[in-house]
Design an enzyme around this catalytic site. Structure first.
Site, mmCIF file in Angstrom:
data_model
loop_
_atom_site.group_PDB
_atom_site.id
_atom_site.type_symbol
_atom_site.label_atom_id
_atom_site.label_comp_id
_atom_site.label_asym_id
_atom_site.label_seq_id
_atom_site.Cartn_x
_atom_site.Cartn_y
_atom_site.Cartn_z
ATOM 1 N N CYS A 1 24.706 16.122 -20.881
ATOM 2 C CA CYS A 1 23.897 15.992 -21.938
ATOM 3 C C CYS A 1 23.364 17.571 -21.896
ATOM 4 O O CYS A 1 23.532 18.238 -21.144
ATOM 5 C CB CYS A 1 22.434 15.318 -21.554
ATOM 6 S SG CYS A 1 21.289 15.514 -22.910
ATOM 7 N N CYS B 1 15.837 15.377 -15.337
ATOM 8 C CA CYS B 1 16.879 14.652 -15.528
ATOM 9 C C CYS B 1 18.301 15.101 -14.789
ATOM 10 O O CYS B 1 18.773 16.066 -15.070
ATOM 11 C CB CYS B 1 17.194 14.531 -17.006
ATOM 12 S SG CYS B 1 18.347 13.391 -17.310
ATOM 13 N N CYS C 1 17.186 5.456 -14.238
ATOM 14 C CA CYS C 1 17.345 6.460 -15.660
ATOM 15 C C CYS C 1 17.199 7.988 -15.242
ATOM 16 O O CYS C 1 16.282 7.919 -14.195
ATOM 17 C CB CYS C 1 16.292 6.055 -16.779
ATOM 18 S SG CYS C 1 16.340 4.581 -17.503
HETATM 19 N N1 SAH Z 1 18.722 11.165 -23.705
HETATM 20 C C1 SAH Z 1 17.645 9.845 -24.077
HETATM 21 C C2 SAH Z 1 18.273 8.807 -23.307
HETATM 22 C C3 SAH Z 1 18.800 8.794 -21.956
HETATM 23 S S1 SAH Z 1 17.513 9.309 -20.730
HETATM 24 C C4 SAH Z 1 16.309 10.193 -23.784
HETATM 25 O O1 SAH Z 1 15.930 11.204 -23.245
HETATM 26 O O2 SAH Z 1 15.364 9.404 -24.131
HETATM 27 C C5 SAH Z 1 16.656 7.762 -20.530
HETATM 28 C C6 SAH Z 1 15.196 7.898 -19.965
HETATM 29 O O3 SAH Z 1 15.291 8.143 -18.680
HETATM 30 C C7 SAH Z 1 14.478 8.767 -20.710
HETATM 31 O O4 SAH Z 1 13.125 8.369 -21.046
HETATM 32 C C8 SAH Z 1 14.393 9.789 -19.769
HETATM 33 O O5 SAH Z 1 13.152 10.605 -20.003
HETATM 34 C C9 SAH Z 1 14.312 9.273 -18.435
HETATM 35 N N2 SAH Z 1 14.500 9.917 -17.356
HETATM 36 C C10 SAH Z 1 15.468 11.111 -17.529
HETATM 37 N N3 SAH Z 1 15.371 11.644 -15.933
HETATM 38 C C11 SAH Z 1 14.343 10.786 -15.327
HETATM 39 C C12 SAH Z 1 14.078 10.500 -13.848
HETATM 40 N N4 SAH Z 1 14.471 11.770 -13.003
HETATM 41 N N5 SAH Z 1 13.172 9.845 -13.430
HETATM 42 C C13 SAH Z 1 12.752 8.838 -14.384
HETATM 43 N N6 SAH Z 1 13.118 8.674 -15.573
HETATM 44 C C14 SAH Z 1 13.864 9.697 -16.061
HETATM 45 FE FE1 SF4 Z 2 19.649 14.410 -22.081
HETATM 46 FE FE2 SF4 Z 2 18.361 13.697 -19.767
HETATM 47 FE FE3 SF4 Z 2 16.871 14.833 -21.509
HETATM 48 FE FE4 SF4 Z 2 17.707 12.309 -22.125
HETATM 49 S S1 SF4 Z 2 16.357 13.095 -20.415
HETATM 50 S S2 SF4 Z 2 17.695 14.182 -23.448
HETATM 51 S S3 SF4 Z 2 19.768 12.315 -21.115
HETATM 52 S S4 SF4 Z 2 18.594 15.752 -20.302
#
Ligand code: SAH
Ligand code: SF4
Length: 376
Positions: free
Chosen positions: A127, A134, A355
């Protein structure tokens, strides 16, 4: 000397919508009803090779296998959590890999007693948006997945596990709204009357807030459920942890969410990761309540999954998980403010299947605590 090397096809037949497949079939001089038969063999009969398309004449079967691949996924690896979650690592024919997670339990906000089996699918390899919390973001962006590659996550999970998926969430790797055309095409095929894989009502797209694409999605009919990753109640903090917020601020995000509700009549879900001491004060709860109150919505409070295994560079804001006690307190506070707040419990903790943790499992296999193994 004549070159007899066979060039392997790279286009997946599942990249075709029904209409596109029909046009292709007619272009090559075949009757249109063959498209129906092919669709039935792919999606209803779930054939594993073109040779098994028994209603299709041999010459057309040969033509299909010369032109297309039937399954874009070439290899998989599955990890099993003690809570029933299964994480799949899928390799595509062209060398990229993504993860999908099957989560068997229902979240507390769903009152229906039906056993739900949710599949969290990926929309991109990596991404580009680089949210500081993330793991997928740490992988950087490689490419968008095609519609067929998205569909194949669902079909391969059902085939490998022998379990029917009842819900799909685009919460795996990638930002689905940065690959909206392919995501919508995959959804159209998965919900197509002829494919009958899943009901459109049971699909959710999650976004970090790509405003023009949210507005575009609001016009799509029939509409699709939207989840928005909020994670901060001030523009300053959101900008710090989600670089995309530098482009679109909180007020334009709220306007886009409101527009989404007005156009689709589907309440927007907000996702809010609780970070210790960063976004969990009473001020945050009050601001959050104000932010979501203007239109029907709900908030999922999410436990932060530590991503230190990705060795992230130190950030200005140091993020660590809020305790369960803090989370319960925050949820109670939101509820006392009249907000529809829920705790999204963690699944697959022992196999890093949550996630935002979808990224590095392949490299980290030796450290995995869950049962792991290659299954065919
Ligand atoms: N890019 C999209 C969908 C993928 S991420 C988005 O950001 O919504 C899916 C979910 O996982 C999002 O709500 C994101 O904020 C959450 N997420 C990402 N990293 C995480 C982490 N380390 N712990 C908990 N949730 C996380
Ligand atoms: Fe991309 Fe992760 Fe941010 Fe979702 S939470 S927009 S997957 S970097």
């Amino acid at each position: 000397m004549e070159n007899t090397t066979q060039i392997k096809p790279s286009k997946c037949i599942k990249d075709f919508s029904y209409e596109e497949l029909k046009s292709f079939i007619q272009e090559i001089g075949e009757p249109a009803y063959r498209a129906d038969q092919i669709y039935t063999d792919i999606y209803s009969n779930r054939r594993n090779s073109f040779d098994e398309f028994k209603t299709i004449p041999l010459n057309l079967r040969n033509k299909l296998s010369e032109e297309f691949i039937l399954n874009s996924i070439t290899n998989h690896h599955a990890q099993y959590s003690s809570d029933g979650t299964i994480k799949f690592l899928f390799d595509y024919a062209n060398g990229s890999s993504v993860e999908s997670v099957m989560i068997p339990k229902s979240d507390e906000e769903y009152e229906d007693t039906m056993k739900r089996m949710t599949l969290c699918v990926s929309s991109q390899v990596g991404c580009a948006l680089d949210c500081s919390f993330c793991a997928t973001g740490k992988l950087k962006f490689t490419r968008n997945l095609t519609a067929g590659e998205i569909i194949d996550q669902v079909l391969n999970v059902e085939r490998i596990s022998n379990i029917k998926i009842s819900n799909i969430v685009f919460m795996g790797m990638g930002e689905p709204l940065m690959n909206l055309d392919n995501v919508l095409k995959a959804i159209d095929i998965l919900t197509n009357q002829k494919a009958m894989i899943i009901s459109r009502k049971r699909i959710t797209i999650s976004t970090s807030g790509i405003i023009p694409k949210m507005n575009e999605l609001a016009e799509v009919k029939p509409p699709i459920k939207l989840a928005v990753s909020l994670h901060a109640t001030t523009q300053d903090l959101r900008k710090e942890i989600m670089p995309i917020a530098q482009k679109w601020d909180l007020s334009s995000l709220r306007a886009a969410c409101e527009n989404y509700y007005r156009k689709t009549k589907i309440p927007v879900t907000f996702e809010y990761i609780l970070f210790d001491g960063i976004n969990n004060t009473d001020y945050d709860a009050n601001r959050l309540a104000k932010f979501v109150r203007a239109f029907p919505s709900k908030i999922n409070i999410i436990q932060f999954h530590d991503i230190s295994f990705t060795n992230p560079v130190p950030q200005k804001v140091d993020l660590s998980p809020a305790s369960m006690e803090q989370i319960d307190k925050f949820v109670d506070k939101l509820r006392s403010l009249g907000v529809n707040a829920f705790l999204r419990t963690s699944s697959g903790f022992d196999i890093d299947a949550a996630c935002g943790q979808l990224a590095f499992s392949k490299k980290n296999d030796e450290t995995d605590n869950g049962k792991s193994g290659l299954i065919k």
